[in-house]
Design an enzyme around this catalytic site. Structure first.
Site, PDB file in Angstrom:
ATOM      1  CG  ASN A 265       7.182  -2.029   5.104  1.00  0.00           C
ATOM      2  OD1 ASN A 265       7.984  -0.831   5.428  1.00  0.00           O
ATOM      3  ND2 ASN A 265       6.799  -2.660   5.957  1.00  0.00           N
TER       4      ASN A 265
ATOM      5  CG  HIS B  35       6.225  -6.510   4.122  1.00  0.00           C
ATOM      6  ND1 HIS B  35       5.796  -5.914   4.950  1.00  0.00           N
ATOM      7  CD2 HIS B  35       4.903  -6.716   3.694  1.00  0.00           C
ATOM      8  CE1 HIS B  35       4.007  -4.783   4.053  1.00  0.00           C
ATOM      9  NE2 HIS B  35       3.961  -6.075   4.218  1.00  0.00           N
TER      10      HIS B  35
ATOM     11  CB  SER C 279      -1.545  -5.524  13.840  1.00  0.00           C
ATOM     12  OG  SER C 279      -2.396  -5.591  12.738  1.00  0.00           O
TER      13      SER C 279
ATOM     14  CG  ASP D  15       1.401   2.560   7.766  1.00  0.00           C
ATOM     15  OD1 ASP D  15       1.397   1.139   7.420  1.00  0.00           O
ATOM     16  OD2 ASP D  15       0.473   3.703   8.294  1.00  0.00           O
TER      17      ASP D  15
ATOM     18  CG  LEU E 210      17.024  -1.462  22.172  1.00  0.00           C
ATOM     19  CD1 LEU E 210      17.367  -0.049  22.612  1.00  0.00           C
ATOM     20  CD2 LEU E 210      18.461  -1.741  20.494  1.00  0.00           C
TER      21      LEU E 210
ATOM     22  NE  ARG F  66      -1.772  -6.160   6.465  1.00  0.00           N
ATOM     23  CZ  ARG F  66      -0.782  -4.756   6.184  1.00  0.00           C
ATOM     24  NH1 ARG F  66       0.249  -4.971   5.047  1.00  0.00           N
ATOM     25  NH2 ARG F  66      -1.149  -3.803   6.937  1.00  0.00           N
TER      26      ARG F  66
ATOM     27  NE  ARG G  85       0.383   3.761   2.201  1.00  0.00           N
ATOM     28  CZ  ARG G  85      -0.273   4.145   3.315  1.00  0.00           C
ATOM     29  NH1 ARG G  85       0.689   5.438   3.679  1.00  0.00           N
ATOM     30  NH2 ARG G  85       0.366   3.226   5.209  1.00  0.00           N
TER      31      ARG G  85
ATOM     32  NE  ARG H  86       0.489  -5.184   0.513  1.00  0.00           N
ATOM     33  CZ  ARG H  86       0.222  -3.995   1.050  1.00  0.00           C
ATOM     34  NH1 ARG H  86      -0.231  -3.209   0.320  1.00  0.00           N
ATOM     35  NH2 ARG H  86       0.338  -3.878   2.458  1.00  0.00           N
TER      36      ARG H  86
HETATM   37  C1  FPP Z   1       3.158  -1.777   8.112  1.00  0.00           C
HETATM   38  O1  FPP Z   1       3.480  -1.920   5.727  1.00  0.00           O
HETATM   39  C2  FPP Z   1       3.636  -2.782   7.856  1.00  0.00           C
HETATM   40  C3  FPP Z   1       3.583  -4.066   8.622  1.00  0.00           C
HETATM   41  C4  FPP Z   1       2.267  -4.300   8.350  1.00  0.00           C
HETATM   42  C5  FPP Z   1       5.008  -4.894   8.901  1.00  0.00           C
HETATM   43  C6  FPP Z   1       6.083  -4.624   9.902  1.00  0.00           C
HETATM   44  C7  FPP Z   1       7.027  -5.359   9.060  1.00  0.00           C
HETATM   45  C8  FPP Z   1       8.374  -5.451   8.712  1.00  0.00           C
HETATM   46  C9  FPP Z   1       8.939  -3.430   8.830  1.00  0.00           C
HETATM   47  C10 FPP Z   1       9.108  -6.381   8.688  1.00  0.00           C
HETATM   48  C11 FPP Z   1       8.952  -7.223   8.852  1.00  0.00           C
HETATM   49  C12 FPP Z   1       9.661  -6.246  10.697  1.00  0.00           C
HETATM   50  C13 FPP Z   1      10.885  -7.185  10.913  1.00  0.00           C
HETATM   51  C14 FPP Z   1      10.726  -6.750  12.964  1.00  0.00           C
HETATM   52  C15 FPP Z   1      11.807  -8.059  11.117  1.00  0.00           C
HETATM   53  P1  FPP Z   1       1.853  -1.664   5.299  1.00  0.00           P
HETATM   54  O2  FPP Z   1       1.677  -3.039   4.584  1.00  0.00           O
HETATM   55  O3  FPP Z   1       0.446  -1.704   6.103  1.00  0.00           O
HETATM   56  O4  FPP Z   1       2.042  -0.402   3.993  1.00  0.00           O
HETATM   57  P2  FPP Z   1       0.880   0.184   3.528  1.00  0.00           P
HETATM   58  O5  FPP Z   1      -0.025   1.086   4.712  1.00  0.00           O
HETATM   59  O6  FPP Z   1       1.523   0.926   2.706  1.00  0.00           O
HETATM   60  O7  FPP Z   1       0.023  -1.107   2.825  1.00  0.00           O
END
Ligand code: FPP
Length: 248
Positions: free
Chosen positions: A30, A45, A73, A28, A139, A79, A32, A41
């Site tokens: 990315n 990611h 999710s 979590d 793994l 979003r 922010r 944003r």
């Molecule tokens: C949460 O940050 C992150 C996600 C919703 C997605 C996670 C995805 C990645 C790390 C990239 C793709 C993954 C793979 C495995 C290739 P947020 O956007 O909710 O951040 P925030 O809470 O700060 O808004």
């Protein structure tokens, strides 16, 4: 002067006899992270993927057997469309670019969630990567994609009821062990350690059944800043815990 341990020093502190077998991560922060840098944003990611690569490699090196990452999710469809599209694009890119490295590192790939509802081009890339990695023995990397734990539990109940109606099992046979085989995680051990980045203290519909006895590590660090040294710190922190599973 305070000595900051090097990565090597941290690695050497790990007790190989008390490793978490299964680590699950809610990645979590990315968005922010990017906003703090006055960037879109998606930039967060993208940097988040670099951490995925790093943490996967590190997990294999340390000898972690299962790593499960919450990548998308069921709720993430809410979003803005451009962000969802960018996440799908990044996922495809990750699978395409990383598969050789994953193969070299003996990683197998699994998915949990309603992946059949993802765009077809994403599903194709997922299948391709999975096929290439299927005979590896190291793994087990699981990506939770279009995943929601309540949905998983409802799906499992449906499958169990079907089997009861077919006479494959009886209601009396249904217990925690037999029921857990109906979850997407079928034969995985439950996570020993659940990590959540960005300081939010919630589980966000992630592996609700499986984390019943997991140790939880929450860090303020945003996912794009969660590097190998902090991952090892989390494992060392886990190794200090006294797990009682409800006993004394
Ligand atoms: C949460 O940050 C992150 C996600 C919703 C997605 C996670 C995805 C990645 C790390 C990239 C793709 C993954 C793979 C495995 C290739 P947020 O956007 O909710 O951040 P925030 O809470 O700060 O808004």
């Amino acid at each position: 002067m305070i000595h900051t341990p090097s990565l090597q020093e941290l690695r050497e502190k790990i007790n190989p006899h008390n490793l978490p077998v299964h680590i699950a991560i809610i990645m979590d922060g990315n968005g922010r992270w990017a906003e703090k840098k006055h960037r879109l944003r998606v930039y967060g990611h993208r940097e988040g993927i670099n951490r995925v690569r790093e943490i996967v490699r590190c997990s294999g090196n340390i000898g972690i057997k299962y790593l499960t990452l919450y990548a998308f999710s069921i709720e993430n469809w809410k979003r803005p469309r451009p962000e969802v599209n960018a996440l799908m694009r990044l996922l495809k890119e990750f699978l395409r670019k990383e598969v050789d490295e994953l193969n070299k590192n003996n990683v197998t790939l699994r998915y949990i969630g309603h992946t059949h509802k993802l765009p077809e081009s994403v599903q194709n890339e997922m299948k391709r990567a999975q096929e290439i990695l299927k005979n590896n023995t190291g793994l087990v990397l699981t990506l939770a994609l279009n995943y929601g734990s309540r949905t998983e539990i409802i799906d499992a109940v449906g499958e169990a009821v079907k089997d009861i109606n077919l006479g494959k099992i009886s209601l009396q046979d249904l217990n925690e062990d037999t029921f857990s085989k109906y979850l997407y995680t079928i034969d995985y051990p439950d996570p020993d350690l659940l990590i959540r980045t960005s300081g939010e203290i919630r589980v966000s519909n992630f592996m609700l059944w499986q984390i019943a006895y997991s140790e939880i590590y929450i860090t303020q660090t945003l996912w794009p800043d969660f590097k190998e040294n902090e991952y090892i710190e989390a494992i060392l922190d886990y190794q200090k815990r006294h797990r009682r599973f409800g006993g004394i």
